[in-house]
Design a protein around this motif. Structure first.
Motif, mmCIF file in Angstrom:
data_model
loop_
_atom_site.group_PDB
_atom_site.id
_atom_site.type_symbol
_atom_site.label_atom_id
_atom_site.label_comp_id
_atom_site.label_asym_id
_atom_site.label_seq_id
_atom_site.Cartn_x
_atom_site.Cartn_y
_atom_site.Cartn_z
ATOM 1 N N GLN A 178 0.942 4.102 -2.907
ATOM 2 C CA GLN A 178 0.699 5.519 -2.629
ATOM 3 C C GLN A 178 1.866 6.379 -3.102
ATOM 4 O O GLN A 178 1.662 7.472 -3.638
ATOM 5 C CB GLN A 178 0.416 5.716 -1.142
ATOM 6 C CG GLN A 178 -0.909 5.118 -0.732
ATOM 7 C CD GLN A 178 -1.072 5.006 0.776
ATOM 8 O OE1 GLN A 178 -0.141 5.256 1.537
ATOM 9 N NE2 GLN A 178 -2.260 4.622 1.211
ATOM 10 N N PHE A 198 -5.045 0.013 -2.695
ATOM 11 C CA PHE A 198 -4.507 1.268 -2.151
ATOM 12 C C PHE A 198 -5.153 2.484 -2.791
ATOM 13 O O PHE A 198 -4.900 3.611 -2.372
ATOM 14 C CB PHE A 198 -2.986 1.330 -2.355
ATOM 15 C CG PHE A 198 -2.577 1.399 -3.796
ATOM 16 C CD1 PHE A 198 -2.328 2.624 -4.393
ATOM 17 C CD2 PHE A 198 -2.456 0.255 -4.562
ATOM 18 C CE1 PHE A 198 -1.957 2.701 -5.716
ATOM 19 C CE2 PHE A 198 -2.090 0.322 -5.882
ATOM 20 C CZ PHE A 198 -1.841 1.542 -6.461
ATOM 21 N N GLN A 217 0.830 -1.202 0.000
ATOM 22 C CA GLN A 217 0.000 0.000 0.000
ATOM 23 C C GLN A 217 0.864 1.252 0.000
ATOM 24 O O GLN A 217 0.591 2.203 -0.736
ATOM 25 C CB GLN A 217 -0.923 0.017 1.212
ATOM 26 C CG GLN A 217 -2.103 -0.904 1.071
ATOM 27 C CD GLN A 217 -3.073 -0.765 2.230
ATOM 28 O OE1 GLN A 217 -2.706 -0.316 3.320
ATOM 29 N NE2 GLN A 217 -4.308 -1.144 1.999
ATOM 30 N N ARG A 218 1.889 1.266 0.802
ATOM 31 C CA ARG A 218 2.777 2.433 0.846
ATOM 32 C C ARG A 218 3.475 2.646 -0.491
ATOM 33 O O ARG A 218 3.609 3.773 -0.964
ATOM 34 C CB ARG A 218 3.810 2.273 1.960
ATOM 35 C CG ARG A 218 3.216 2.452 3.330
ATOM 36 C CD ARG A 218 4.259 2.331 4.401
ATOM 37 N NE ARG A 218 3.656 2.518 5.715
ATOM 38 C CZ ARG A 218 4.235 2.213 6.838
ATOM 39 N NH1 ARG A 218 5.454 1.716 6.842
ATOM 40 N NH2 ARG A 218 3.619 2.411 7.983
#
Length: 78
Positions: A33, A74, A29-30
């Motif tokens: 992003q 995400f 997810q990071r």
């Protein structure tokens, strides 16, 4: 007593596996992003005349590759 220890070991291994899976999800997810920010920055710079269409295309391709590998979870709003 051995049966109890075997069950405890099995539960600990399951919890460890679930924890590793969750860490992997958070990292994906990071990364997703960060790729979205990269795409936004590239697009903004292109619109200002300080970036190139190639930078936007590269960022978009990286984002597509990430989605293909990890899904688009995400991309939620909020």
């Amino acid at each position: 007593m051995a049966g109890f220890l075997d069950r405890a070991k099995e539960k600990a291994e399951t919890a460890l596996s679930q924890g590793k899976e969750k860490v992997g999800e958070v990292q994906a997810q990071r990364e997703g992003q960060a790729l979205l920010r990269r795409l936004g920055t590239a697009y903004f710079n292109e619109q200002r005349g300080t970036g190139s269409a190639q930078e936007v295309q590269d960022a978009l391709q990286a984002l597509h590759a990430h989605v293909a590998e990890h899904g688009d979870g995400f991309l939620t709003r909020g």
